[in-house]
Design an enzyme around this catalytic site. Structure first.
Site, PDB file in Angstrom:
ATOM      1  N   SER A 131      -0.473   4.203   0.686  1.00 50.88           N
ATOM      2  CA  SER A 131      -1.299   5.055   1.480  1.00 50.88           C
ATOM      3  C   SER A 131      -0.404   5.624   2.514  1.00 50.88           C
ATOM      4  O   SER A 131      -0.622   6.912   2.947  1.00 50.88           O
ATOM      5  CB  SER A 131      -2.741   4.364   2.079  1.00 50.88           C
ATOM      6  N   GLY A 163     -14.470  -4.351  -9.170  1.00 52.12           N
ATOM      7  CA  GLY A 163     -14.932  -3.867  -8.071  1.00 52.12           C
ATOM      8  C   GLY A 163     -14.507  -2.232  -8.355  1.00 52.12           C
ATOM      9  O   GLY A 163     -15.484  -1.325  -8.102  1.00 52.12           O
ATOM     10  N   ALA A 164     -13.326  -1.861  -8.908  1.00 47.83           N
ATOM     11  CA  ALA A 164     -13.046  -0.529  -9.170  1.00 47.83           C
ATOM     12  C   ALA A 164     -13.896   0.028 -10.348  1.00 47.83           C
ATOM     13  O   ALA A 164     -14.398   1.115  -9.993  1.00 47.83           O
ATOM     14  CB  ALA A 164     -11.551  -0.295  -9.530  1.00 47.83           C
ATOM     15  N   GLY A 203     -13.511  -3.504 -18.299  1.00 49.42           N
ATOM     16  CA  GLY A 203     -13.537  -4.013 -17.130  1.00 49.42           C
ATOM     17  C   GLY A 203     -14.747  -3.859 -16.334  1.00 49.42           C
ATOM     18  O   GLY A 203     -15.279  -2.744 -16.589  1.00 49.42           O
ATOM     19  N   ALA A 204     -15.152  -4.762 -15.518  1.00 47.83           N
ATOM     20  CA  ALA A 204     -16.286  -4.565 -14.734  1.00 47.83           C
ATOM     21  C   ALA A 204     -16.165  -5.292 -13.426  1.00 47.83           C
ATOM     22  O   ALA A 204     -16.842  -5.883 -12.767  1.00 47.83           O
ATOM     23  CB  ALA A 204     -17.637  -5.244 -15.506  1.00 47.83           C
ATOM     24  N   SER A 251       0.776  -1.489   0.035  1.00 50.42           N
ATOM     25  CA  SER A 251      -0.073   0.004  -0.012  1.00 50.42           C
ATOM     26  C   SER A 251       0.858   1.297  -0.074  1.00 50.42           C
ATOM     27  O   SER A 251       1.766   1.375   0.533  1.00 50.42           O
ATOM     28  CB  SER A 251      -0.877   0.001   1.293  1.00 50.42           C
ATOM     29  N   ASP A 260     -13.690   6.178  -4.193  1.00 45.80           N
ATOM     30  CA  ASP A 260     -12.594   5.714  -5.400  1.00 45.80           C
ATOM     31  C   ASP A 260     -13.150   6.727  -6.561  1.00 45.80           C
ATOM     32  O   ASP A 260     -12.621   7.001  -7.335  1.00 45.80           O
ATOM     33  CB  ASP A 260     -12.761   4.451  -5.675  1.00 45.80           C
ATOM     34  N   THR A 279      -8.551  -1.700   2.243  1.00 43.83           N
ATOM     35  CA  THR A 279      -8.291  -2.170   1.114  1.00 43.83           C
ATOM     36  C   THR A 279      -8.375  -3.588   0.792  1.00 43.83           C
ATOM     37  O   THR A 279      -8.840  -4.319   1.759  1.00 43.83           O
ATOM     38  CB  THR A 279      -6.676  -1.599   0.690  1.00 43.83           C
ATOM     39  N   LYS A 324     -12.699  -4.580   1.106  1.00 46.25           N
ATOM     40  CA  LYS A 324     -13.716  -3.389   0.778  1.00 46.25           C
ATOM     41  C   LYS A 324     -15.151  -3.912   0.967  1.00 46.25           C
ATOM     42  O   LYS A 324     -16.052  -2.973   1.199  1.00 46.25           O
ATOM     43  CB  LYS A 324     -13.601  -2.802  -0.569  1.00 46.25           C
ATOM     44  N   ASN A 377     -14.321   2.247   1.272  1.00 48.52           N
ATOM     45  CA  ASN A 377     -12.742   2.286   1.363  1.00 48.52           C
ATOM     46  C   ASN A 377     -12.307   3.457   2.424  1.00 48.52           C
ATOM     47  O   ASN A 377     -11.019   3.415   2.583  1.00 48.52           O
ATOM     48  CB  ASN A 377     -12.059   2.642  -0.183  1.00 48.52           C
TER      49      ASN A 377
HETATM   50  P1  NAP Z   1     -11.231  -6.664  -9.717  1.00 48.80           P
HETATM   51  O1  NAP Z   1     -12.498  -6.533  -8.926  1.00 48.80           O
HETATM   52  O2  NAP Z   1     -10.379  -8.069  -9.368  1.00 48.80           O
HETATM   53  O3  NAP Z   1     -11.370  -6.776 -11.230  1.00 48.80           O
HETATM   54  C1  NAP Z   1     -10.489  -7.126 -12.245  1.00 48.80           C
HETATM   55  C2  NAP Z   1     -10.974  -6.739 -13.802  1.00 48.80           C
HETATM   56  O4  NAP Z   1      -9.902  -7.156 -14.582  1.00 48.80           O
HETATM   57  C3  NAP Z   1     -12.174  -7.689 -14.119  1.00 48.80           C
HETATM   58  O5  NAP Z   1     -12.904  -6.751 -15.110  1.00 48.80           O
HETATM   59  C4  NAP Z   1     -11.571  -8.684 -14.921  1.00 48.80           C
HETATM   60  O6  NAP Z   1     -12.389  -9.315 -16.015  1.00 48.80           O
HETATM   61  C5  NAP Z   1     -10.397  -8.109 -15.524  1.00 48.80           C
HETATM   62  N1  NAP Z   1      -9.196  -8.684 -16.014  1.00 48.80           N
HETATM   63  C6  NAP Z   1      -8.254  -9.395 -15.260  1.00 48.80           C
HETATM   64  N2  NAP Z   1      -7.608 -10.400 -15.785  1.00 48.80           N
HETATM   65  C7  NAP Z   1      -7.928 -10.200 -17.195  1.00 48.80           C
HETATM   66  C8  NAP Z   1      -7.330 -10.689 -18.442  1.00 48.80           C
HETATM   67  N3  NAP Z   1      -6.581 -11.476 -18.387  1.00 48.80           N
HETATM   68  N4  NAP Z   1      -8.045 -10.370 -19.579  1.00 48.80           N
HETATM   69  C9  NAP Z   1      -9.338  -9.578 -19.533  1.00 48.80           C
HETATM   70  N5  NAP Z   1      -9.546  -8.816 -18.432  1.00 48.80           N
HETATM   71  C10 NAP Z   1      -8.973  -9.275 -17.104  1.00 48.80           C
HETATM   72  O7  NAP Z   1      -9.878  -5.334  -9.541  1.00 48.80           O
HETATM   73  P2  NAP Z   1     -10.402  -3.967  -9.055  1.00 48.80           P
HETATM   74  O8  NAP Z   1     -10.363  -4.052  -7.792  1.00 48.80           O
HETATM   75  O9  NAP Z   1     -11.842  -3.910 -10.094  1.00 48.80           O
HETATM   76  O10 NAP Z   1      -8.909  -3.294  -9.480  1.00 48.80           O
HETATM   77  C11 NAP Z   1      -8.852  -3.252 -11.066  1.00 48.80           C
HETATM   78  C12 NAP Z   1      -7.459  -2.580 -11.358  1.00 48.80           C
HETATM   79  O11 NAP Z   1      -7.622  -1.035 -11.054  1.00 48.80           O
HETATM   80  C13 NAP Z   1      -6.181  -2.991 -10.689  1.00 48.80           C
HETATM   81  O12 NAP Z   1      -5.057  -2.956 -11.246  1.00 48.80           O
HETATM   82  C14 NAP Z   1      -6.048  -2.065  -9.350  1.00 48.80           C
HETATM   83  O13 NAP Z   1      -4.611  -1.760  -9.169  1.00 48.80           O
HETATM   84  C15 NAP Z   1      -6.525  -0.705 -10.140  1.00 48.80           C
HETATM   85  N6  NAP Z   1      -7.143   0.133  -9.130  1.00 48.80           N
HETATM   86  C16 NAP Z   1      -6.612   1.386  -9.038  1.00 48.80           C
HETATM   87  C17 NAP Z   1      -7.078   2.411  -8.362  1.00 48.80           C
HETATM   88  C18 NAP Z   1      -6.390   3.682  -8.335  1.00 48.80           C
HETATM   89  O14 NAP Z   1      -6.490   4.470  -7.371  1.00 48.80           O
HETATM   90  N7  NAP Z   1      -5.381   4.018  -9.510  1.00 48.80           N
HETATM   91  C19 NAP Z   1      -8.044   2.232  -7.521  1.00 48.80           C
HETATM   92  C20 NAP Z   1      -8.613   0.834  -7.434  1.00 48.80           C
HETATM   93  C21 NAP Z   1      -8.064   0.050  -8.246  1.00 48.80           C
HETATM   94  P3  NAP Z   1     -13.160 -10.640 -15.436  1.00 48.80           P
HETATM   95  O15 NAP Z   1     -14.276 -10.057 -14.847  1.00 48.80           O
HETATM   96  O16 NAP Z   1     -13.592 -11.193 -16.663  1.00 48.80           O
HETATM   97  O17 NAP Z   1     -12.346 -11.494 -14.682  1.00 48.80           O
END
Ligand code: NAP
Length: 280
Positions: free
Chosen positions: A22, A137-138, A134-135, A20, A108, A67, A71, A92
């Site tokens: 943070s 959590g974020a 993407g669909a 993290s 977020d 985190t 969450k 969060n």
């Molecule tokens: P999550 O809930 O695990 O969701 C992951 C997403 O990525 C899903 O849509 C998943 O698709 C897709 N994915 C993973 N591997 C894949 C692949 N090989 N091909 C196609 N799609 C793939 O994760 P999350 O919490 O939403 O986080 C997603 C990203 O956002 C992470 O990299 C995280 O570090 C980043 N993030 C950044 C911030 C920031 O402040 N900048 C805040 C939150 C998150 P499926 O549904 O098909 O598995």
């Protein structure tokens, strides 16, 4: 800076927590604003989350961030849930009220939008459709925020198509258009914004495979991934002169409401903060 017995306390709970950023982020602000306070990272396993959250008032904490992987569960454990967190189904940021009640919110989407506004001053929600890849959590926080800000249409492409369908049905059927994964490049036509919310493009992960050939020249591209700062998507977008916004700013801006609530100062996101977090 050292703390006194009157220090204001907050922190972050995750499992693991070592990755993290943070602590560096809040630590930079505490130092900068000369606040007698501390922000503490804690490794809390899932079966200890409830006890750890309930201990916050007892330990004199004003609140905390939660985190991965806490969450969603945290949303069910707090005493009060703010509307943004209820809609997203995840928390969060938690604040402790003087009577020991825990209120959960989700910042977020706020962080995402503030970062977009700061990084792409020309972008307006009403400019046109957004293509969200993407669909997870974020993505849910981002889609809800884009809807609230007035984006006319959200094209939602996810590898697992059912998740995009479910998100559309639960958030706004009329403005969310689920896009089959193989049609994602074509869905960039006429979009004003493209957002990668997947983990693809992160260091150690494959790049997001998305052709931007159809994306209008004045569209903005942004990525939630911030390690590396310039992701493969942003590289391709910049090469064809689309405006780009990296994901680090979202992390920095999402921290603002928590810091203000716990430490009593509205903090600023600027180059010095970015450098402190990147150096950490
Ligand atoms: P999550 O809930 O695990 O969701 C992951 C997403 O990525 C899903 O849509 C998943 O698709 C897709 N994915 C993973 N591997 C894949 C692949 N090989 N091909 C196609 N799609 C793939 O994760 P999350 O919490 O939403 O986080 C997603 C990203 O956002 C992470 O990299 C995280 O570090 C980043 N993030 C950044 C911030 C920031 O402040 N900048 C805040 C939150 C998150 P499926 O549904 O098909 O598995």
């Amino acid at each position: 800076m050292s703390v006194t017995g009157a220090a204001r306390l907050a922190g972050v709970m995750g499992w693991p927590i070592g990755h993290s950023r943070s602590p560096q982020l809040h630590g930079h602000w505490l130092e900068r604003y000369g606040i007698d306070g501390a922000y503490v990272p804690s490794t809390v396993p899932p079966d200890g989350l409830e006890k750890a959250l309930r201990a916050l008032p007892l330990l004199g904490f004003r609140g905390c961030n939660v985190t991965i992987p806490h969450k969603t569960v945290a949303a069910a454990l707090v005493d009060m849930l703010e509307p943004a967190a209820a809609r997203i189904g995840a928390v969060n940021t938690i604040t402790v009220s003087p009577d020991g009640q825990l209120t959960g919110t989700n910042t977020d989407g706020f962080g995402f939008l503030e970062n977009l506004k700061q990084g792409a001053a020309g972008w307006r929600a009403e400019d046109g459709p957004a293509l969200v890849i993407g669909a997870g959590g974020a993505a849910r926080a981002i889609v809800a925020t884009l809807l609230d800000s007035g984006v006319p249409e959200i094209r939602l492409a996810n590898r697992t198509g059912e998740k995009a369908q479910e998100m559309g049905a639960s958030l706004d059927k009329s403005r969310i258009v689920p896009i089959p994964w193989n049609d994602r490049a074509a869905a960039a036509a006429g979009a004003a914004l493209v957002v990668n919310t997947t983990s693809l493009g992160m260091t150690g992960q494959p790049a997001l495979d998305l052709s931007l050939a159809e994306l209008p020249a004045k569209a903005v591209a942004t990525d939630l991934v911030y390690a590396p700062l310039t992701t493969p998507l942003l590289l391709v977008a910049a090469a064809r002169s689309n405006a780009t916004v990296d994901g680090l700013g979202m992390l920095l801006h999402q921290a603002r409401p928590g810091f203000a609530a716990w430490f009593g100062v509205e903090p600023m996101v600027d180059t010095a903060l970015r450098q402190a977090v990147l150096a950490g």
